[in-house]
Enzyme design. Sequence first.
Site, PDB file in Angstrom:
ATOM      1  CD  GLU A  96      70.667 108.388  40.030  1.00  0.00           C
ATOM      2  OE1 GLU A  96      71.628 107.625  40.057  1.00  0.00           O
ATOM      3  OE2 GLU A  96      70.729 109.545  39.579  1.00  0.00           O
ATOM      4  CB  CYS A 148      79.060 111.233  42.091  1.00  0.00           C
ATOM      5  SG  CYS A 148      77.694 110.059  42.068  1.00  0.00           S
TER       6      CYS A 148
HETATM    7 ZN   LIG Z   1      77.055 109.554  44.262  1.00  0.00          ZN
END
Ligand SMILES: [Zn+2]
Length: 607
Positions: free
Chosen positions: A286, A370
Amino acid sequence: MPLFLWMMPLDPQSPQPPELVWSALEAQNSRSYRPVPLTAVTITDSFWEPHIRVNREQTLPHVYRLCKETGRIDAFKLDWKPGVEPVPHIFWVSDVAKWVEAASYSLATHPDPALDALLDETIDLVVGKRVLLDAVCRYVDYIDTVFGTQPGKKRGYPGHEEIELALVKLYQVTGEKRYLRLSQYFVDERGHQPHYFDMEARLRGEDPKIFWAKTYEYNQSHLLVREQSEVVGHAVRAMYLYSAMADLARELGDYTLLQACTRLWNHLCAKRMYITGGIGSSWQNEGLTRDYDLPNESAYAEACAAIGLILWSHRMLQLDCDGRYTDVLERVLYNGMLSGVSLDGHKFFYENPLASPGNHHRQEWYDCACCPPNIARLLASLGQYIYACNDTEVVVHLYIQSSVRLALDGREITVRQETTYPWDGMITIQLGMDESTVFGLNLRIPGWCRTARLSVNGDALDLTEHITKGYARVERLWHPGDQVVLALDMPVERAYAHPDVRQDTGCVALQRGPLVYCLEAVDHTVPLHRIVLPRTADLASHFEPGVLGGIVVITGSAQAAGDTDWEGMLYRSWPATAYPCTITAIPYYAWENRTPGEMRIWLQAEK
Ligand SMILES: [Zn+2]
Protein backbone atom coordinates in the site's frame (compact mmCIF):
# COMPACT_ATOMS: atom_id res chain seq x y z
CA MET A 1 8.09 38.23 16.77
CA PRO A 2 9.51 34.98 15.36
CA LEU A 3 7.38 32.06 16.43
CA PHE A 4 10.44 30.11 17.49
CA LEU A 5 11.47 32.66 20.12
CA TRP A 6 9.55 30.63 22.70
CA MET A 7 11.13 27.36 21.67
CA MET A 8 11.64 25.07 24.61
CA PRO A 9 14.31 22.41 24.72
CA LEU A 10 12.28 19.54 26.14
CA ASP A 11 14.86 16.83 25.90
CA PRO A 12 18.09 17.56 27.79
CA GLN A 13 19.87 15.07 25.54
CA SER A 14 18.77 16.84 22.38
CA PRO A 15 21.53 16.45 19.76
CA GLN A 16 21.29 20.12 18.81
CA PRO A 17 22.38 22.91 21.18
CA PRO A 18 19.19 24.98 21.57
CA GLU A 19 20.79 28.26 20.51
CA LEU A 20 21.98 26.72 17.25
CA VAL A 21 18.56 25.29 16.59
CA TRP A 22 16.94 28.61 17.25
CA SER A 23 19.20 30.72 15.07
CA ALA A 24 18.89 28.36 12.10
CA LEU A 25 15.14 28.28 12.34
CA GLU A 26 14.84 31.99 12.95
CA ALA A 27 16.48 32.59 9.59
CA GLN A 28 14.10 30.13 8.00
CA ASN A 29 11.21 31.53 9.93
CA SER A 30 10.90 34.99 8.44
CA ARG A 31 8.19 33.54 6.20
CA SER A 32 6.29 31.62 8.84
CA TYR A 33 2.58 32.12 9.35
CA ARG A 34 -0.15 30.62 11.44
CA PRO A 35 -3.16 29.04 9.74
CA VAL A 36 -6.51 30.69 10.20
CA PRO A 37 -9.06 28.57 12.08
CA LEU A 38 -11.85 27.21 9.95
CA THR A 39 -14.45 28.91 12.18
CA ALA A 40 -13.17 32.31 10.95
CA VAL A 41 -13.77 31.34 7.31
CA THR A 42 -17.10 31.31 5.46
CA ILE A 43 -16.95 29.40 2.18
CA THR A 44 -19.42 30.49 -0.53
CA ASP A 45 -17.55 28.92 -3.42
CA SER A 46 -19.52 27.55 -6.38
CA PHE A 47 -17.03 24.68 -6.77
CA TRP A 48 -16.42 23.61 -3.17
CA GLU A 49 -19.68 24.60 -1.46
CA PRO A 50 -21.68 21.81 -3.21
CA HIS A 51 -19.02 19.24 -2.23
CA ILE A 52 -19.04 20.46 1.37
CA ARG A 53 -22.86 20.45 1.45
CA VAL A 54 -23.03 16.89 0.07
CA ASN A 55 -20.40 15.92 2.62
CA ARG A 56 -22.49 17.42 5.42
CA GLU A 57 -25.91 16.23 4.28
CA GLN A 58 -25.05 12.87 2.69
CA THR A 59 -21.57 11.59 3.54
CA LEU A 60 -21.56 12.22 7.29
CA PRO A 61 -24.90 10.40 7.88
CA HIS A 62 -23.81 7.68 5.43
CA VAL A 63 -20.50 7.04 7.21
CA TYR A 64 -22.27 7.02 10.59
CA ARG A 65 -24.83 4.52 9.32
CA LEU A 66 -22.14 2.20 8.01
CA CYS A 67 -20.10 2.53 11.21
CA LYS A 68 -23.27 1.58 13.09
CA GLU A 69 -24.22 -1.32 10.81
CA THR A 70 -20.73 -2.79 10.90
CA GLY A 71 -20.59 -2.78 14.70
CA ARG A 72 -18.02 0.02 14.99
CA ILE A 73 -20.27 2.27 17.10
CA ASP A 74 -21.76 -0.40 19.35
CA ALA A 75 -18.31 -1.90 19.96
CA PHE A 76 -17.91 0.92 22.51
CA LYS A 77 -20.60 -0.75 24.64
CA LEU A 78 -18.02 -3.45 25.35
CA ASP A 79 -20.70 -6.17 25.23
CA TRP A 80 -19.80 -7.55 21.82
CA LYS A 81 -21.04 -11.11 21.28
CA PRO A 82 -18.47 -13.13 19.30
CA GLY A 83 -20.05 -15.17 16.54
CA VAL A 84 -23.35 -13.29 16.76
CA GLU A 85 -22.34 -9.74 15.91
CA PRO A 86 -20.01 -8.62 13.08
CA VAL A 87 -16.33 -8.23 13.92
CA PRO A 88 -15.16 -4.73 13.03
CA HIS A 89 -11.81 -4.34 11.27
CA ILE A 90 -8.82 -3.90 13.61
CA PHE A 91 -8.70 -0.14 12.86
CA TRP A 92 -12.38 0.39 13.79
CA VAL A 93 -11.64 2.91 16.55
CA SER A 94 -9.82 5.13 14.06
CA ASP A 95 -12.82 5.06 11.69
CA VAL A 96 -15.17 6.27 14.43
CA ALA A 97 -12.61 8.84 15.60
CA LYS A 98 -12.32 10.28 12.08
CA TRP A 99 -16.12 10.49 11.84
CA VAL A 100 -16.27 12.25 15.24
CA GLU A 101 -13.62 14.73 14.02
CA ALA A 102 -15.39 15.25 10.68
CA ALA A 103 -18.76 15.83 12.40
CA SER A 104 -17.10 18.23 14.86
CA TYR A 105 -15.51 20.31 12.06
CA SER A 106 -18.83 20.42 10.24
CA LEU A 107 -20.71 21.52 13.37
CA ALA A 108 -18.11 24.25 13.96
CA THR A 109 -19.19 26.01 10.77
CA HIS A 110 -22.70 24.62 10.20
CA PRO A 111 -24.79 24.03 13.36
CA ASP A 112 -27.08 21.02 12.90
CA PRO A 113 -29.11 19.74 15.90
CA ALA A 114 -29.57 16.23 14.43
CA LEU A 115 -25.85 15.77 13.74
CA ASP A 116 -25.03 17.28 17.12
CA ALA A 117 -27.30 14.73 18.82
CA LEU A 118 -25.69 11.87 16.90
CA LEU A 119 -22.25 13.09 17.93
CA ASP A 120 -23.31 13.38 21.58
CA GLU A 121 -24.76 9.88 21.44
CA THR A 122 -21.48 8.51 20.09
CA ILE A 123 -19.42 10.39 22.65
CA ASP A 124 -21.69 9.12 25.42
CA LEU A 125 -20.99 5.57 24.29
CA VAL A 126 -17.26 6.22 24.47
CA VAL A 127 -17.06 8.01 27.80
CA GLY A 128 -20.46 8.09 29.49
CA LYS A 129 -21.13 11.63 30.69
CA ARG A 130 -17.48 12.79 30.51
CA VAL A 131 -16.38 14.92 27.60
CA LEU A 132 -14.37 13.28 24.89
CA LEU A 133 -11.28 15.39 25.46
CA ASP A 134 -11.00 14.21 29.08
CA ALA A 135 -11.21 10.61 27.88
CA VAL A 136 -8.53 11.17 25.27
CA CYS A 137 -6.27 12.78 27.88
CA ARG A 138 -6.78 9.84 30.25
CA TYR A 139 -5.96 7.41 27.46
CA VAL A 140 -2.82 9.31 26.50
CA ASP A 141 -1.82 9.58 30.16
CA TYR A 142 -1.96 5.81 30.26
CA ILE A 143 0.07 5.43 27.05
CA ASP A 144 2.61 7.79 28.61
CA THR A 145 3.04 5.39 31.55
CA VAL A 146 3.81 2.50 29.20
CA PHE A 147 6.23 3.97 26.61
CA GLY A 148 9.37 6.02 27.08
CA THR A 149 13.05 5.93 27.96
CA GLN A 150 12.57 5.94 31.73
CA PRO A 151 13.29 2.72 33.66
CA GLY A 152 10.34 0.32 33.61
CA LYS A 153 8.84 1.69 30.39
CA LYS A 154 8.85 0.04 26.98
CA ARG A 155 11.12 1.57 24.33
CA GLY A 156 8.36 0.99 21.74
CA TYR A 157 6.60 3.13 19.19
CA PRO A 158 3.62 2.66 16.85
CA GLY A 159 3.69 0.27 13.91
CA HIS A 160 1.18 2.57 12.20
CA GLU A 161 2.19 6.16 12.77
CA GLU A 162 -0.69 8.54 13.47
CA ILE A 163 -0.68 9.18 17.21
CA GLU A 164 2.43 11.36 16.87
CA LEU A 165 0.60 14.17 15.07
CA ALA A 166 -2.46 13.70 17.29
CA LEU A 167 -0.28 14.20 20.40
CA VAL A 168 0.95 17.53 19.04
CA LYS A 169 -2.68 18.57 18.49
CA LEU A 170 -3.57 17.46 22.01
CA TYR A 171 -0.65 19.52 23.37
CA GLN A 172 -1.84 22.54 21.38
CA VAL A 173 -5.35 22.18 22.80
CA THR A 174 -4.41 21.44 26.42
CA GLY A 175 -1.01 23.10 26.80
CA GLU A 176 0.21 19.89 28.50
CA LYS A 177 3.90 19.55 27.57
CA ARG A 178 3.96 15.84 28.42
CA TYR A 179 1.92 15.17 25.29
CA LEU A 180 4.44 17.02 23.13
CA ARG A 181 7.26 15.12 24.84
CA LEU A 182 5.53 11.81 24.17
CA SER A 183 5.19 12.68 20.48
CA GLN A 184 8.87 13.70 20.42
CA TYR A 185 9.80 10.40 22.09
CA PHE A 186 7.86 8.30 19.54
CA VAL A 187 9.48 10.14 16.62
CA ASP A 188 13.01 10.14 18.09
CA GLU A 189 12.89 6.49 19.17
CA ARG A 190 11.78 5.24 15.75
CA GLY A 191 14.47 3.15 14.05
CA HIS A 192 16.81 2.82 17.06
CA GLN A 193 18.90 -0.36 17.26
CA PRO A 194 18.40 -2.92 18.64
CA HIS A 195 15.13 -2.63 16.75
CA TYR A 196 12.08 -2.61 19.02
CA PHE A 197 9.94 -4.65 16.62
CA ASP A 198 12.64 -7.36 16.56
CA MET A 199 12.61 -7.50 20.35
CA GLU A 200 8.82 -7.53 20.42
CA ALA A 201 8.70 -10.40 17.89
CA ARG A 202 11.14 -12.47 19.98
CA LEU A 203 9.02 -11.85 23.08
CA ARG A 204 6.07 -13.30 21.14
CA GLY A 205 8.25 -16.32 20.37
CA GLU A 206 8.58 -15.36 16.68
CA ASP A 207 11.60 -15.05 14.45
CA PRO A 208 11.76 -11.34 13.42
CA LYS A 209 12.76 -12.45 9.92
CA ILE A 210 9.24 -13.71 9.26
CA PHE A 211 7.89 -10.12 9.29
CA TRP A 212 5.68 -10.26 6.20
CA ALA A 213 6.90 -7.02 4.63
CA LYS A 214 10.54 -8.20 5.05
CA THR A 215 11.75 -4.66 5.67
CA TYR A 216 11.10 -2.03 8.27
CA GLU A 217 11.02 0.48 5.45
CA TYR A 218 7.36 -0.60 5.43
CA ASN A 219 6.66 1.52 8.50
CA GLN A 220 9.57 3.95 8.17
CA SER A 221 11.45 2.47 11.15
CA HIS A 222 14.43 1.21 9.09
CA LEU A 223 16.50 4.25 10.09
CA LEU A 224 16.34 7.03 12.64
CA VAL A 225 13.97 9.61 11.18
CA ARG A 226 16.74 12.24 10.93
CA GLU A 227 18.77 9.86 8.76
CA GLN A 228 15.97 9.24 6.28
CA SER A 229 16.15 10.86 2.88
CA GLU A 230 13.89 8.66 0.74
CA VAL A 231 10.12 8.33 1.06
CA VAL A 232 9.53 4.61 1.48
CA GLY A 233 7.01 2.04 2.62
CA HIS A 234 3.33 2.32 3.42
CA ALA A 235 2.26 5.71 2.07
CA VAL A 236 -0.30 6.68 4.70
CA ARG A 237 2.04 5.81 7.57
CA ALA A 238 4.79 7.86 5.92
CA MET A 239 2.57 10.91 5.50
CA TYR A 240 1.36 10.85 9.11
CA LEU A 241 4.94 10.46 10.39
CA TYR A 242 6.29 13.31 8.28
CA SER A 243 3.34 15.50 9.34
CA ALA A 244 4.30 14.92 12.97
CA MET A 245 7.98 15.60 12.18
CA ALA A 246 7.02 18.95 10.65
CA ASP A 247 4.82 19.70 13.67
CA LEU A 248 7.67 18.92 16.06
CA ALA A 249 10.17 20.91 13.97
CA ARG A 250 7.90 23.90 14.43
CA GLU A 251 6.96 23.38 18.07
CA LEU A 252 10.47 22.51 19.26
CA GLY A 253 12.53 24.60 16.88
CA ASP A 254 14.22 21.40 15.75
CA TYR A 255 16.21 22.23 12.65
CA THR A 256 17.38 18.66 12.02
CA LEU A 257 13.76 17.48 11.79
CA LEU A 258 13.02 20.30 9.36
CA GLN A 259 16.02 19.26 7.25
CA ALA A 260 14.77 15.66 7.18
CA CYS A 261 11.29 16.82 6.18
CA THR A 262 12.69 18.96 3.37
CA ARG A 263 14.86 16.10 2.04
CA LEU A 264 11.91 13.69 2.10
CA TRP A 265 9.62 16.23 0.50
CA ASN A 266 12.04 16.85 -2.35
CA HIS A 267 12.42 13.14 -2.98
CA LEU A 268 8.68 12.48 -3.03
CA CYS A 269 7.81 15.34 -5.36
CA ALA A 270 10.71 14.79 -7.76
CA LYS A 271 10.44 11.04 -8.15
CA ARG A 272 7.45 9.30 -6.56
CA MET A 273 4.28 11.36 -6.89
CA TYR A 274 1.56 10.89 -9.49
CA ILE A 275 0.36 13.82 -11.56
CA THR A 276 -2.87 13.65 -9.53
CA GLY A 277 -0.91 14.12 -6.29
CA GLY A 278 -1.66 10.48 -5.48
CA ILE A 279 1.16 8.53 -3.82
CA GLY A 280 1.88 4.86 -3.27
CA SER A 281 2.09 2.92 -6.52
CA SER A 282 1.80 -0.65 -5.19
CA TRP A 283 -1.02 -2.53 -3.50
CA GLN A 284 1.49 -5.00 -2.00
CA ASN A 285 2.75 -2.57 0.62
CA GLU A 286 0.00 0.00 0.00
CA GLY A 287 2.89 2.27 -0.68
CA LEU A 288 6.02 3.45 -2.41
CA THR A 289 8.22 1.27 -4.60
CA ARG A 290 11.10 2.66 -6.68
CA ASP A 291 11.97 6.03 -8.18
CA TYR A 292 9.84 6.85 -11.22
CA ASP A 293 7.79 3.65 -10.81
CA LEU A 294 4.32 5.10 -11.38
CA PRO A 295 2.03 2.53 -13.00
CA ASN A 296 -1.38 3.89 -13.95
CA GLU A 297 -3.93 1.05 -13.98
CA SER A 298 -2.47 -0.61 -10.89
CA ALA A 299 -1.76 2.63 -9.01
CA TYR A 300 -2.71 2.22 -5.38
CA ALA A 301 -2.79 5.95 -4.54
CA GLU A 302 -4.93 5.48 -1.44
CA ALA A 303 -7.29 8.34 -0.65
CA CYS A 304 -5.85 8.48 2.89
CA ALA A 305 -2.33 8.90 1.48
CA ALA A 306 -3.53 11.85 -0.60
CA ILE A 307 -5.08 13.35 2.52
CA GLY A 308 -1.86 12.66 4.44
CA LEU A 309 0.07 14.58 1.79
CA ILE A 310 -2.33 17.51 2.23
CA LEU A 311 -1.72 17.41 6.00
CA TRP A 312 2.07 17.31 5.52
CA SER A 313 2.06 20.04 2.84
CA HIS A 314 0.01 22.29 5.09
CA ARG A 315 2.51 21.84 7.91
CA MET A 316 5.51 22.49 5.65
CA LEU A 317 3.77 25.64 4.49
CA GLN A 318 3.59 26.86 8.09
CA LEU A 319 7.35 26.38 8.42
CA ASP A 320 8.15 28.13 5.17
CA CYS A 321 5.62 29.97 3.01
CA ASP A 322 6.84 28.50 -0.27
CA GLY A 323 4.42 28.05 -3.15
CA ARG A 324 5.86 24.66 -4.02
CA TYR A 325 4.13 23.26 -0.92
CA THR A 326 0.85 24.92 -1.85
CA ASP A 327 1.13 23.72 -5.44
CA VAL A 328 1.29 20.12 -4.22
CA LEU A 329 -1.45 20.68 -1.64
CA GLU A 330 -3.70 22.08 -4.37
CA ARG A 331 -2.82 19.32 -6.83
CA VAL A 332 -3.84 16.68 -4.30
CA LEU A 333 -6.93 18.56 -3.15
CA TYR A 334 -8.50 19.02 -6.60
CA ASN A 335 -7.43 15.66 -8.03
CA GLY A 336 -6.17 12.71 -5.96
CA MET A 337 -8.23 13.52 -2.87
CA LEU A 338 -11.48 14.68 -4.44
CA SER A 339 -11.63 11.63 -6.71
CA GLY A 340 -12.05 9.58 -3.53
CA VAL A 341 -15.76 10.41 -3.15
CA SER A 342 -18.65 10.18 -5.61
CA LEU A 343 -20.55 13.34 -6.47
CA ASP A 344 -23.54 12.11 -4.46
CA GLY A 345 -21.31 11.59 -1.40
CA HIS A 346 -22.26 7.93 -0.90
CA LYS A 347 -19.45 5.99 -2.53
CA PHE A 348 -15.70 6.02 -2.10
CA PHE A 349 -12.49 4.99 -3.79
CA TYR A 350 -9.88 3.42 -1.56
CA GLU A 351 -7.49 3.18 -4.54
CA ASN A 352 -7.34 6.03 -7.04
CA PRO A 353 -5.77 4.66 -10.25
CA LEU A 354 -4.96 6.91 -13.20
CA ALA A 355 -6.38 4.49 -15.74
CA SER A 356 -9.00 1.78 -15.66
CA PRO A 357 -10.25 -0.75 -18.19
CA GLY A 358 -13.68 -0.17 -16.67
CA ASN A 359 -13.67 -2.48 -13.68
CA HIS A 360 -12.75 -0.07 -10.89
CA HIS A 361 -15.72 1.34 -9.00
CA ARG A 362 -16.33 3.32 -5.85
CA GLN A 363 -17.92 1.37 -3.01
CA GLU A 364 -20.30 2.31 -0.22
CA TRP A 365 -17.91 1.02 2.41
CA TYR A 366 -14.78 -1.02 3.03
CA ASP A 367 -13.85 -3.60 5.63
CA CYS A 368 -10.87 -1.39 6.46
CA ALA A 369 -12.84 1.85 6.26
CA CYS A 370 -10.23 4.54 6.83
CA CYS A 371 -10.84 6.46 3.61
CA PRO A 372 -14.56 7.44 3.79
CA PRO A 373 -14.41 9.24 7.16
CA ASN A 374 -11.00 10.68 6.27
CA ILE A 375 -12.43 12.32 3.14
CA ALA A 376 -15.40 13.57 5.17
CA ARG A 377 -12.99 15.05 7.72
CA LEU A 378 -10.90 16.81 5.08
CA LEU A 379 -13.90 18.34 3.30
CA ALA A 380 -15.44 19.49 6.58
CA SER A 381 -12.18 21.22 7.53
CA LEU A 382 -11.35 22.79 4.14
CA GLY A 383 -11.71 26.32 5.55
CA GLN A 384 -8.44 26.04 7.49
CA TYR A 385 -6.32 25.61 4.36
CA ILE A 386 -7.28 28.81 2.53
CA TYR A 387 -5.66 31.62 4.55
CA ALA A 388 -2.79 32.28 6.94
CA CYS A 389 -1.47 35.32 8.75
CA ASN A 390 1.00 36.64 11.28
CA ASP A 391 1.03 40.03 13.00
CA THR A 392 2.01 41.96 9.88
CA GLU A 393 1.04 39.76 6.93
CA VAL A 394 -2.04 38.18 5.34
CA VAL A 395 -1.60 35.18 3.05
CA VAL A 396 -4.09 33.74 0.56
CA HIS A 397 -2.99 30.19 -0.22
CA LEU A 398 -6.01 28.91 -2.14
CA TYR A 399 -8.50 30.61 -4.41
CA ILE A 400 -11.85 29.58 -3.01
CA GLN A 401 -14.69 32.09 -2.83
CA SER A 402 -14.99 32.95 0.84
CA SER A 403 -14.60 35.59 3.49
CA VAL A 404 -12.37 35.54 6.54
CA ARG A 405 -11.88 37.57 9.71
CA LEU A 406 -8.23 37.96 10.72
CA ALA A 407 -6.57 39.55 13.73
CA LEU A 408 -3.28 41.27 12.86
CA ASP A 409 -1.60 42.42 16.05
CA GLY A 410 -5.00 43.36 17.48
CA ARG A 411 -6.35 44.92 14.26
CA GLU A 412 -9.29 43.12 12.68
CA ILE A 413 -9.12 42.71 8.90
CA THR A 414 -11.76 41.16 6.67
CA VAL A 415 -10.74 39.56 3.38
CA ARG A 416 -13.50 38.77 0.91
CA GLN A 417 -12.55 36.63 -2.07
CA GLU A 418 -14.72 36.35 -5.20
CA THR A 419 -13.89 33.83 -7.88
CA THR A 420 -15.18 30.93 -9.97
CA TYR A 421 -11.81 29.13 -9.66
CA PRO A 422 -10.89 26.46 -10.78
CA TRP A 423 -13.05 27.09 -13.86
CA ASP A 424 -11.70 30.61 -14.31
CA GLY A 425 -8.54 32.36 -13.07
CA MET A 426 -10.05 35.75 -12.17
CA ILE A 427 -9.91 36.51 -8.44
CA THR A 428 -11.20 39.70 -6.82
CA ILE A 429 -10.19 40.44 -3.24
CA GLN A 430 -11.95 43.10 -1.20
CA LEU A 431 -10.40 44.31 2.05
CA GLY A 432 -12.42 45.47 5.01
CA MET A 433 -11.14 47.20 8.19
CA ASP A 434 -12.22 49.95 10.58
CA GLU A 435 -9.34 52.26 9.73
CA SER A 436 -6.50 52.34 7.20
CA THR A 437 -3.65 50.07 8.19
CA VAL A 438 -0.28 48.88 6.91
CA PHE A 439 0.24 45.17 6.24
CA GLY A 440 1.62 42.84 3.59
CA LEU A 441 -0.89 41.01 1.40
CA ASN A 442 0.55 37.79 -0.05
CA LEU A 443 -1.26 36.16 -2.96
CA ARG A 444 -0.15 32.83 -4.32
CA ILE A 445 0.79 32.67 -7.98
CA PRO A 446 0.21 28.96 -8.72
CA GLY A 447 3.07 27.01 -10.26
CA TRP A 448 0.80 25.91 -13.11
CA CYS A 449 0.22 29.55 -14.16
CA ARG A 450 2.52 31.02 -16.82
CA THR A 451 0.96 34.46 -17.06
CA ALA A 452 -0.64 36.44 -14.24
CA ARG A 453 -1.69 40.07 -13.81
CA LEU A 454 -2.22 41.93 -10.56
CA SER A 455 -3.85 45.27 -9.93
CA VAL A 456 -4.72 47.31 -6.84
CA ASN A 457 -7.74 49.60 -7.16
CA GLY A 458 -7.39 49.38 -10.95
CA ASP A 459 -3.64 50.20 -11.05
CA ALA A 460 -1.58 47.40 -12.61
CA LEU A 461 1.52 46.26 -10.69
CA ASP A 462 4.67 44.78 -12.18
CA LEU A 463 4.44 41.25 -10.76
CA THR A 464 8.14 40.48 -11.27
CA GLU A 465 8.99 43.02 -8.57
CA HIS A 466 6.63 41.43 -6.07
CA ILE A 467 7.07 37.63 -6.24
CA THR A 468 9.00 35.61 -3.66
CA LYS A 469 8.73 31.82 -3.51
CA GLY A 470 5.53 31.72 -5.51
CA TYR A 471 3.72 34.50 -3.62
CA ALA A 472 3.13 38.06 -4.83
CA ARG A 473 3.53 40.38 -1.84
CA VAL A 474 2.08 43.87 -1.74
CA GLU A 475 2.79 45.96 1.35
CA ARG A 476 1.14 49.35 1.64
CA LEU A 477 -1.25 51.45 3.66
CA TRP A 478 -4.48 49.66 2.92
CA HIS A 479 -7.78 51.49 3.12
CA PRO A 480 -11.26 50.10 3.81
CA GLY A 481 -12.78 48.87 0.54
CA ASP A 482 -9.48 48.50 -1.32
CA GLN A 483 -9.79 46.01 -4.14
CA VAL A 484 -7.11 43.71 -5.51
CA VAL A 485 -7.66 41.81 -8.75
CA LEU A 486 -5.52 38.83 -9.71
CA ALA A 487 -5.96 37.34 -13.18
CA LEU A 488 -4.39 33.93 -13.73
CA ASP A 489 -4.33 32.80 -17.36
CA MET A 490 -5.77 29.28 -17.47
CA PRO A 491 -5.32 27.74 -20.92
CA VAL A 492 -5.47 24.01 -21.61
CA GLU A 493 -1.95 22.64 -21.09
CA ARG A 494 -0.25 19.44 -22.18
CA ALA A 495 1.78 17.67 -19.48
CA TYR A 496 4.61 15.19 -19.97
CA ALA A 497 6.26 12.87 -17.46
CA HIS A 498 10.02 12.56 -16.77
CA PRO A 499 11.56 10.18 -19.35
CA ASP A 500 12.26 7.60 -16.62
CA VAL A 501 8.58 7.14 -15.82
CA ARG A 502 8.43 4.20 -18.17
CA GLN A 503 4.67 3.76 -17.83
CA ASP A 504 4.12 7.24 -19.31
CA THR A 505 6.69 7.00 -22.11
CA GLY A 506 5.31 8.56 -25.27
CA CYS A 507 2.24 9.82 -23.42
CA VAL A 508 0.65 13.18 -22.76
CA ALA A 509 -1.85 14.34 -20.14
CA LEU A 510 -4.16 17.34 -20.16
CA GLN A 511 -4.40 19.95 -17.44
CA ARG A 512 -6.24 23.19 -17.04
CA GLY A 513 -5.50 25.30 -14.00
CA PRO A 514 -5.14 23.01 -10.99
CA LEU A 515 -7.24 20.25 -12.58
CA VAL A 516 -5.87 17.11 -14.20
CA TYR A 517 -8.16 15.78 -16.91
CA CYS A 518 -9.07 12.29 -18.07
CA LEU A 519 -11.05 10.63 -20.83
CA GLU A 520 -14.01 8.38 -20.07
CA ALA A 521 -15.49 5.76 -22.37
CA VAL A 522 -18.99 7.22 -22.04
CA ASP A 523 -17.90 10.31 -24.04
CA HIS A 524 -16.21 8.34 -26.85
CA THR A 525 -17.04 5.94 -29.66
CA VAL A 526 -13.57 4.34 -29.79
CA PRO A 527 -11.66 2.55 -27.03
CA LEU A 528 -9.54 5.16 -25.24
CA HIS A 529 -6.31 3.16 -25.50
CA ARG A 530 -6.46 3.51 -29.29
CA ILE A 531 -6.51 7.30 -29.24
CA VAL A 532 -3.39 9.26 -30.25
CA LEU A 533 -3.27 13.00 -29.54
CA PRO A 534 -1.57 14.93 -32.38
CA ARG A 535 1.08 17.51 -31.38
CA THR A 536 -0.79 20.28 -33.10
CA ALA A 537 -4.34 19.34 -32.11
CA ASP A 538 -6.32 22.38 -31.08
CA LEU A 539 -7.76 21.89 -27.63
CA ALA A 540 -10.71 24.02 -26.61
CA SER A 541 -12.51 24.31 -23.28
CA HIS A 542 -16.02 25.33 -22.33
CA PHE A 543 -18.30 25.14 -19.32
CA GLU A 544 -21.00 22.45 -19.36
CA PRO A 545 -23.50 23.33 -16.62
CA GLY A 546 -25.49 20.10 -17.02
CA VAL A 547 -22.59 17.64 -16.88
CA LEU A 548 -21.31 16.17 -13.60
CA GLY A 549 -22.57 19.05 -11.48
CA GLY A 550 -21.19 21.65 -13.88
CA ILE A 551 -17.65 21.29 -15.23
CA VAL A 552 -15.31 22.74 -17.80
CA VAL A 553 -14.71 20.09 -20.46
CA ILE A 554 -11.79 20.00 -22.88
CA THR A 555 -12.53 19.02 -26.48
CA GLY A 556 -10.30 18.44 -29.47
CA SER A 557 -9.49 16.38 -32.56
CA ALA A 558 -7.36 13.26 -32.39
CA GLN A 559 -6.55 10.08 -34.27
CA ALA A 560 -7.65 6.56 -33.39
CA ALA A 561 -6.25 3.21 -34.53
CA GLY A 562 -8.86 1.25 -36.52
CA ASP A 563 -9.54 -2.50 -36.25
CA THR A 564 -11.79 -3.10 -39.24
CA ASP A 565 -9.09 -4.71 -41.44
CA TRP A 566 -7.52 -7.04 -38.88
CA GLU A 567 -9.63 -10.04 -39.88
CA GLY A 568 -9.03 -12.08 -36.76
CA MET A 569 -5.26 -11.49 -36.62
CA LEU A 570 -3.61 -10.75 -33.28
CA TYR A 571 -0.33 -9.63 -34.87
CA ARG A 572 0.68 -8.47 -38.33
CA SER A 573 3.60 -6.78 -40.08
CA TRP A 574 2.07 -3.35 -40.69
CA PRO A 575 0.45 -1.00 -38.20
CA ALA A 576 -3.19 -0.21 -37.73
CA THR A 577 -4.74 2.44 -39.94
CA ALA A 578 -5.45 5.71 -38.14
CA TYR A 579 -8.65 7.66 -38.62
CA PRO A 580 -9.89 10.94 -37.17
CA CYS A 581 -11.89 11.11 -33.97
CA THR A 582 -12.81 13.70 -31.36
CA ILE A 583 -12.02 13.67 -27.67
CA THR A 584 -13.85 15.06 -24.65
CA ALA A 585 -11.88 15.27 -21.42
CA ILE A 586 -13.41 15.79 -17.98
CA PRO A 587 -11.72 16.65 -14.65
CA TYR A 588 -10.25 13.47 -13.15
CA TYR A 589 -12.00 13.96 -9.80
CA ALA A 590 -15.40 13.57 -11.51
CA TRP A 591 -14.77 10.23 -13.24
CA GLU A 592 -16.87 7.13 -12.48
CA ASN A 593 -20.03 9.11 -11.82
CA ARG A 594 -21.79 8.08 -15.06
CA THR A 595 -21.95 4.88 -17.11
CA PRO A 596 -18.93 2.81 -16.04
CA GLY A 597 -16.21 2.18 -18.60
CA GLU A 598 -12.59 2.73 -19.57
CA MET A 599 -10.77 5.79 -18.17
CA ARG A 600 -7.33 7.22 -18.95
CA ILE A 601 -5.34 10.25 -17.88
CA TRP A 602 -2.23 9.56 -19.98
CA LEU A 603 -2.98 9.41 -23.70
CA GLN A 604 -0.68 8.26 -26.47
CA ALA A 605 1.09 11.29 -27.91
CA GLU A 606 1.88 11.63 -31.59
CA LYS A 607 5.56 10.73 -32.19
ZN1 LIG B 1 -7.62 4.94 3.69
